[in-house]
Design a protein around this motif. Structure first.
Motif, PDB file in Angstrom:
ATOM      1  N   MET A   1      63.996   2.516  47.358  1.00 46.84           N
ATOM      2  CA  MET A   1      62.790   1.876  47.835  1.00 46.84           C
ATOM      3  C   MET A   1      62.762   0.397  47.438  1.00 46.84           C
ATOM      4  SD  MET A   1      60.372   2.820  49.613  1.00 46.84           S
ATOM      5  CE  MET A   1      58.702   2.942  49.963  1.00 46.84           C
ATOM      6  N   LEU A   5      62.632  -2.913  49.956  1.00 49.06           N
ATOM      7  CA  LEU A   5      61.612  -3.950  49.816  1.00 49.06           C
ATOM      8  C   LEU A   5      62.210  -5.306  49.457  1.00 49.06           C
ATOM      9  CD1 LEU A   5      58.731  -2.071  47.981  1.00 49.06           C
ATOM     10  CD2 LEU A   5      58.745  -2.924  50.319  1.00 49.06           C
ATOM     11  N   PRO A   9      62.031  -8.021  53.845  1.00 47.02           N
ATOM     12  CA  PRO A   9      61.291  -9.263  54.113  1.00 47.02           C
ATOM     13  C   PRO A   9      62.206 -10.465  54.305  1.00 47.02           C
ATOM     14  CG  PRO A   9      60.356  -8.136  52.222  1.00 47.02           C
ATOM     15  CD  PRO A   9      61.623  -7.431  52.573  1.00 47.02           C
ATOM     16  N   ASP A  96      61.823  -8.388  45.449  1.00 46.68           N
ATOM     17  CA  ASP A  96      60.669  -7.850  46.172  1.00 46.68           C
ATOM     18  C   ASP A  96      59.556  -8.889  46.231  1.00 46.68           C
ATOM     19  OD1 ASP A  96      62.022  -5.482  46.458  1.00 46.68           O
ATOM     20  OD2 ASP A  96      60.891  -4.425  44.905  1.00 46.68           O
ATOM     21  N   LEU A 100      58.395 -10.821  49.595  1.00 49.68           N
ATOM     22  CA  LEU A 100      57.090 -10.443  50.129  1.00 49.68           C
ATOM     23  C   LEU A 100      56.070 -11.580  50.130  1.00 49.68           C
ATOM     24  CD1 LEU A 100      56.719  -6.828  48.710  1.00 49.68           C
ATOM     25  CD2 LEU A 100      57.059  -7.498  51.084  1.00 49.68           C
TER      26      LEU A 100
END
Length: 128
Positions: A1, A5, A9, A96, A100
Protein backbone atom coordinates in the motif's frame (compact mmCIF):
# COMPACT_ATOMS: atom_id res chain seq x y z
CA UNK A 1 0.00 0.00 0.00
CA UNK A 2 2.84 2.39 0.83
CA UNK A 3 4.48 1.66 -2.50
CA UNK A 4 1.32 2.42 -4.42
CA UNK A 5 0.81 5.67 -2.53
CA UNK A 6 4.46 6.59 -3.14
CA UNK A 7 4.43 6.08 -6.90
CA UNK A 8 0.88 6.80 -8.06
CA UNK A 9 0.80 10.57 -7.31
CA UNK A 10 4.21 11.00 -8.93
CA UNK A 11 2.92 9.25 -12.04
CA UNK A 12 -0.16 11.47 -12.07
CA UNK A 13 1.93 14.64 -11.84
CA UNK A 14 4.31 13.46 -14.57
CA UNK A 15 1.38 12.41 -16.74
CA UNK A 16 -0.26 15.81 -16.41
CA UNK A 17 2.92 17.68 -17.24
CA UNK A 18 4.03 15.48 -20.18
CA UNK A 19 1.24 16.15 -22.65
CA UNK A 20 3.31 16.19 -25.84
CA UNK A 21 6.26 13.89 -25.16
CA UNK A 22 5.29 10.74 -23.26
CA UNK A 23 8.42 8.97 -24.54
CA UNK A 24 10.65 11.65 -23.05
CA UNK A 25 9.08 11.12 -19.64
CA UNK A 26 9.42 7.33 -19.82
CA UNK A 27 13.19 7.37 -20.40
CA UNK A 28 14.05 8.71 -16.90
CA UNK A 29 11.62 6.21 -15.36
CA UNK A 30 13.30 3.28 -17.10
CA UNK A 31 16.72 4.58 -16.03
CA UNK A 32 15.62 4.77 -12.39
CA UNK A 33 14.22 1.26 -12.58
CA UNK A 34 17.43 -0.14 -14.03
CA UNK A 35 19.70 1.26 -11.30
CA UNK A 36 17.29 0.58 -8.44
CA UNK A 37 17.95 -3.14 -8.20
CA UNK A 38 14.73 -4.27 -9.84
CA UNK A 39 16.36 -5.98 -12.83
CA UNK A 40 19.69 -6.93 -11.23
CA UNK A 41 21.25 -6.42 -7.77
CA UNK A 42 21.92 -2.78 -6.96
CA UNK A 43 25.37 -3.76 -5.74
CA UNK A 44 26.37 -4.37 -9.38
CA UNK A 45 26.32 -0.66 -10.24
CA UNK A 46 28.96 1.84 -9.05
CA UNK A 47 28.59 3.10 -5.50
CA UNK A 48 27.76 6.67 -6.53
CA UNK A 49 24.88 5.30 -8.61
CA UNK A 50 23.68 3.25 -5.63
CA UNK A 51 23.37 6.47 -3.61
CA UNK A 52 21.30 8.05 -6.37
CA UNK A 53 19.04 4.98 -6.49
CA UNK A 54 18.39 5.30 -2.73
CA UNK A 55 16.72 8.66 -3.34
CA UNK A 56 13.90 7.29 -5.50
CA UNK A 57 10.93 5.21 -4.29
CA UNK A 58 11.51 2.43 -6.85
CA UNK A 59 14.50 1.13 -4.88
CA UNK A 60 12.54 1.05 -1.63
CA UNK A 61 9.53 -0.54 -3.29
CA UNK A 62 11.74 -3.28 -4.73
CA UNK A 63 13.43 -3.82 -1.37
CA UNK A 64 10.08 -4.12 0.38
CA UNK A 65 8.78 -6.58 -2.19
CA UNK A 66 11.92 -8.72 -1.91
CA UNK A 67 11.62 -8.68 1.88
CA UNK A 68 8.08 -10.02 1.62
CA UNK A 69 8.67 -12.60 -1.10
CA UNK A 70 12.21 -13.91 -0.48
CA UNK A 71 13.84 -15.81 2.36
CA UNK A 72 16.07 -14.02 4.87
CA UNK A 73 19.19 -15.62 3.33
CA UNK A 74 18.74 -13.46 0.22
CA UNK A 75 19.12 -10.23 2.24
CA UNK A 76 22.90 -10.52 1.83
CA UNK A 77 22.51 -9.66 -1.88
CA UNK A 78 21.20 -6.19 -1.08
CA UNK A 79 23.20 -3.09 -0.27
CA UNK A 80 22.72 -3.20 3.50
CA UNK A 81 22.85 -6.99 4.01
CA UNK A 82 19.41 -6.77 5.59
CA UNK A 83 15.87 -6.00 4.51
CA UNK A 84 15.88 -2.67 6.43
CA UNK A 85 12.19 -2.66 7.29
CA UNK A 86 12.28 0.63 9.20
CA UNK A 87 14.17 2.52 6.53
CA UNK A 88 11.87 1.12 3.83
CA UNK A 89 8.78 2.21 5.75
CA UNK A 90 10.20 5.71 6.39
CA UNK A 91 11.41 6.23 2.80
CA UNK A 92 8.11 5.13 1.25
CA UNK A 93 6.20 7.18 3.83
CA UNK A 94 8.24 10.26 2.92
CA UNK A 95 7.51 9.69 -0.78
CA UNK A 96 3.83 9.34 0.09
CA UNK A 97 3.86 12.82 1.60
CA UNK A 98 6.03 14.26 -1.20
CA UNK A 99 3.73 12.86 -3.88
CA UNK A 100 0.39 13.58 -2.24
CA UNK A 101 1.10 17.28 -1.67
CA UNK A 102 1.41 18.49 -5.31
CA UNK A 103 -0.80 15.88 -7.00
CA UNK A 104 -4.23 17.38 -6.16
CA UNK A 105 -3.05 20.87 -7.12
CA UNK A 106 -1.64 19.73 -10.48
CA UNK A 107 -4.66 17.55 -11.27
CA UNK A 108 -7.07 20.37 -10.40
CA UNK A 109 -5.14 22.81 -12.60
CA UNK A 110 -5.14 20.33 -15.50
CA UNK A 111 -8.88 19.67 -15.30
CA UNK A 112 -9.69 23.38 -15.23
CA UNK A 113 -7.98 23.81 -18.60
CA UNK A 114 -9.83 20.89 -20.23
CA UNK A 115 -13.37 20.67 -21.47
CA UNK A 116 -15.22 17.40 -21.62
CA UNK A 117 -15.27 17.43 -25.41
CA UNK A 118 -11.48 17.90 -25.61
CA UNK A 119 -10.92 14.96 -23.29
CA UNK A 120 -13.34 12.81 -25.29
CA UNK A 121 -11.62 13.75 -28.56
CA UNK A 122 -8.21 12.82 -27.14
CA UNK A 123 -9.62 9.51 -25.91
CA UNK A 124 -10.96 8.70 -29.37
CA UNK A 125 -7.58 9.48 -30.97
CA UNK A 126 -5.78 7.32 -28.41
CA UNK A 127 -8.16 4.40 -28.97
CA UNK A 128 -7.50 4.35 -32.75
Amino acid sequence: MLGMLATMPIGAVLGCSATRAPLASSCPRSWRSSVSGIFFPATEVPEWLQWIALVFPVYWLGLGMRAVLLLDEFAAVGTGNSWRYGETFCALGAWDVIGLLPAPVVLRRMTRKESGSAIEERRKVAMQ
